[in-house]
Write an enzyme that holds these catalytic residues in place. Structure first.
Site, PDB file in Angstrom:
ATOM      1  CG  HIS A 195      -6.025  -0.374   4.924  1.00 25.26           C
ATOM      2  ND1 HIS A 195      -4.905  -0.662   5.257  1.00 25.26           N
ATOM      3  CD2 HIS A 195      -6.683  -0.498   6.475  1.00 25.26           C
ATOM      4  CE1 HIS A 195      -4.813  -1.395   6.269  1.00 25.26           C
ATOM      5  NE2 HIS A 195      -6.062  -1.157   6.913  1.00 25.26           N
TER       6      HIS A 195
ATOM      7  CD  GLU B 259      -2.931  -1.190   2.379  1.00 21.76           C
ATOM      8  OE1 GLU B 259      -2.721  -0.278   3.331  1.00 21.76           O
ATOM      9  OE2 GLU B 259      -3.671  -2.160   2.665  1.00 21.76           O
TER      10      GLU B 259
END
Length: 630
Positions: free
Chosen positions: A513, A491
């Site tokens: 997320h 990420e």
């Protein structure tokens, strides 16, 4: 008693109290008046002009009293109100005022009528209070002040202190420029700008020392205080755009807090963390041994999230650094997103939405189904899994769950003995696994092939638990009819570009997320984690620490508290108590908790101590960290 000759001269308004008394009086006397807010604002402006020396104090007094329209009967309620407005650190150090009262003076441009009854409770008699006095008419209305009083004149504090002719070192503590002028005139030796309630640049710029609270003043002067180390000297670094309420909570408790929006790399954090006592992070900042070694003053880490895999918990413990997280605060937010995504997957909402965004109207019931009567398989039946179980059953789904721990079923949920059993029976599988390394690629090609044809998969847990290439193949090949992925193996550190093999596949929901990213959850986390940090810093409590022995401590009651962290080897307690006995310390309470690696012992002492005892306790073999709380 205090060293010979030192005298302490305190201001009253915005120093001993959090407010300007005449401003409070105005709020009381103007209650219900249509122009109340405008008049109060005008009074506050006049107050500040006088404090900063921009108009003569005589003019400031005259103009405010005319606007007040107050009566003698208003003074008793004003005193009651001011009792509730004592500065927090002043109230916490009442013992200092009682013990050193012979050396403490109050010089204020306020009025004795309301100052005397307040400071009397701090053992300061009226004859050491120098302030103005009101004039009243026959009906008791306040019509003016005693113009002959030196404190009613411009720079009256200088003349007042001159007339006192105090011997020895004179220290002035106040919030305004009118307090500094006593130092400027050479009749006070030091000026401490008191900024707990208001920060006036004109005073702070001239100060010998800026004092955010009384603890700092007492610390600098090596005087008895409620805290051994002022909170304003405890540096807190919050990263990754932690909710501003966390900043507010910690700042209001007196700590020095810095807020940075993004995460920091290892090298950046190594440079930044020196001198930091408390570190607050979320999921992207990695706390490695190299970072922890560079953190020369680090006491505690707050993870403003559920997971702690980004933190080397064992190394933190080895270094005596306590770690807290927020295991429950965002549970509901994750569950609600999961429910929403399950419904949208079954209804094929995102496919229809994408078509409309591309200018295509395709009203159809094909591949659009209700969730009622469908089988939901929950992998990981912890706090989130259980809440999801309850809500899913409430909307008519049949719930199955699998967990390596023996978990009690909620409602009518059915426990599966193996993962394969769950995958075989589920129309949709939702993953809620922890950050254990053993869960890496927990769902791969083999597990996907065990799922029902046309089933769907949700991952709102950890990015590494799903083998993404296997998922892509299953979606493109038709084995699975949809997926929703909120977490990814890699990420970005901050908002910006992102790429994934899952992009562009129909009926696949991708979210960045955000499972726990609701205003409510972030607010709850911003309350929960700072409270744990403050309990530990302020009292030594380690309840809910993820890497440390848990101790719930009673509130201190006029005792000194020694906090000793050590390697868990035999004989440490005996050595600690030998030191305390050598220095004739009387123990009023002692608490110990250990795990396989460290021991944490807290000792409460009911008498003053020789500072040599601290040096001796730090030298006890296998000591990791030692801290003193008053």
């Amino acid at each position: 008693m205090t060293e010979v000759g030192r005298k302490y001269v305190f201001d009253f308004d915005s120093t001993l109290t959090r407010v300007e008394a005449l401003d409070v009086l105005a709020e009381m006397t103007l209650q219900g008046k249509s122009n109340r807010d405008a008049v109060i604002h005008e009074i506050q402006e006049i107050t500040n002009l006088g404090i900063d020396g921009d108009i003569s104090f005589t003019e400031s007094l005259e103009r405010r009293i005319k606007l007040l329209k107050a009566n003698k009967d208003d003074l008793a309620p004003l005193v009651d109100e001011l009792r509730q407005k004592i500065s927090k650190s002043i109230a916490a150090n009442k013992e200092f005022f009682e013990k050193y009262s012979e050396d403490i003076y109050v010089i204020s441009c306020g009025f004795k009528e309301f100052i005397d009854p307040i400071v009397k409770e701090y053992n300061i008699p009226s004859d050491r209070v120098f302030a103005n006095t009101f004039k009243f008419d026959e009906e008791g209305n306040i019509i003016g002040f005693d113009e002959k009083n030196v404190l009613a004149t411009h720079n009256g504090k200088i003349e007042c202190l001159k007339q006192l002719d105090l011997e020895g070192e004179v220290q002035v503590i106040g919030d305004g420029y009118s307090d500094y002028v006593m130092r400027e005139a050479g009749i006070a030796h030091k000026f401490f700008a008191y900024t707990e309630n208001v920060h006036r640049e004109k005073a702070a710029d001239k100060a010998d020392h800026v004092t955010p609270n009384l603890d700092e003043f007492l610390f600098v002067n090596d005087l008895p205080r409620s805290l051994s180390y002022p909170k304003n000297r405890i540096k807190i670094l919050l990263l990754e755009n932690v909710h501003p309420v966390a900043f507010d909570n910690l700042s209001e408790d007196g700590f020095s807090v810095e807020l940075i929006e993004e995460s920091l790399s290892e090298d950046e954090l190594i440079k930044k963390i020196k001198g930091v006592h408390v570190l607050g992070i979320r999921s992207k900042t990695r706390l490695t041994p190299k970072v922890i070694d560079a953190a020369n003053k680090l006491l505690v880490v707050g993870a403003f999230c559920i997971g702690t895999k980004q933190i080397d918990l064992d190394y933190c413990k080895k270094k005596g650094v306590v770690v807290f997280n927020a295991p429950y605060s965002n549970t509901r937010s994750v569950v609600e997103l999961a429910i929403g995504q399950i419904i949208m997957l079954f209804r094929n909402v995102f496919t229809r939405s994408t078509e409309l965004h591309n200018g295509i109207w395709n009203k159809t019931a094909v591949n659009s189904r209700e969730v009622r009567g469908k089988n939901l398989g929950i992998v990981g039946y912890g706090n989130i899994g259980k809440q999801l179980s309850v809500l899913a059953e409430a909307i008519g789904m049949r719930v199955y769950y699998y967990d390596i721990e023996d978990r009690l079923a909620m409602g009518n949920a059915i426990k599966c003995e193996t993962l394969e059993d769950l995958l075989n029976v589920s129309d949709v599988v939702s993953l809620h696994l922890d950050d254990n390394k053993a869960n890496h690629n927990f769902i791969g090609e083999r597990e996907i092939n065990q799922m029902r044809d046309g089933a769907m998969l949700l991952n709102l847990s950890r990015g590494f638990v799903v083998e993404i290439p296997a998922l892509v193949e299953a979606l493109k090949g038709g084995k699975l009819s949809g997926a929703s992925i909120d977490v990814f193996p890699h990420e970005p550190k901050s908002n910006g570009p992102f790429a994934s093999e899952l992009q562009g596949i129909p009926n696949v929901i991708l979210t960045p997320h955000i499972g726990g990213s609701t205003e409510e959850a972030q607010r709850d986390i911003a309350d929960f984690v700072p409270n744990k940090i403050m309990y530990y810093i302020n009292s030594g409590n380690t309840v809910d620490a993820v890497n440390f022995p848990n101790i719930r401590l009673p509130k201190q009651n006029k005792a000194h508290r020694f906090l000793h962290i050590h390697r868990n080897v035999p004989g440490i307690m005996a050595k600690i108590n030998d030191v305390l006995a050598t220095y004739e310390m009387n123990i009023s309470g002692q608490y110990l908790s250990t795990d396989s690696d460290v021991g944490y012992v807290i000792t409460d002492l009911d008498r003053d101590y020789n500072k040599e005892v601290i040096k001796a306790l730090k030298k006890v073999e296998n000591t990791i960290k030692f801290r003193v709380l008053y």
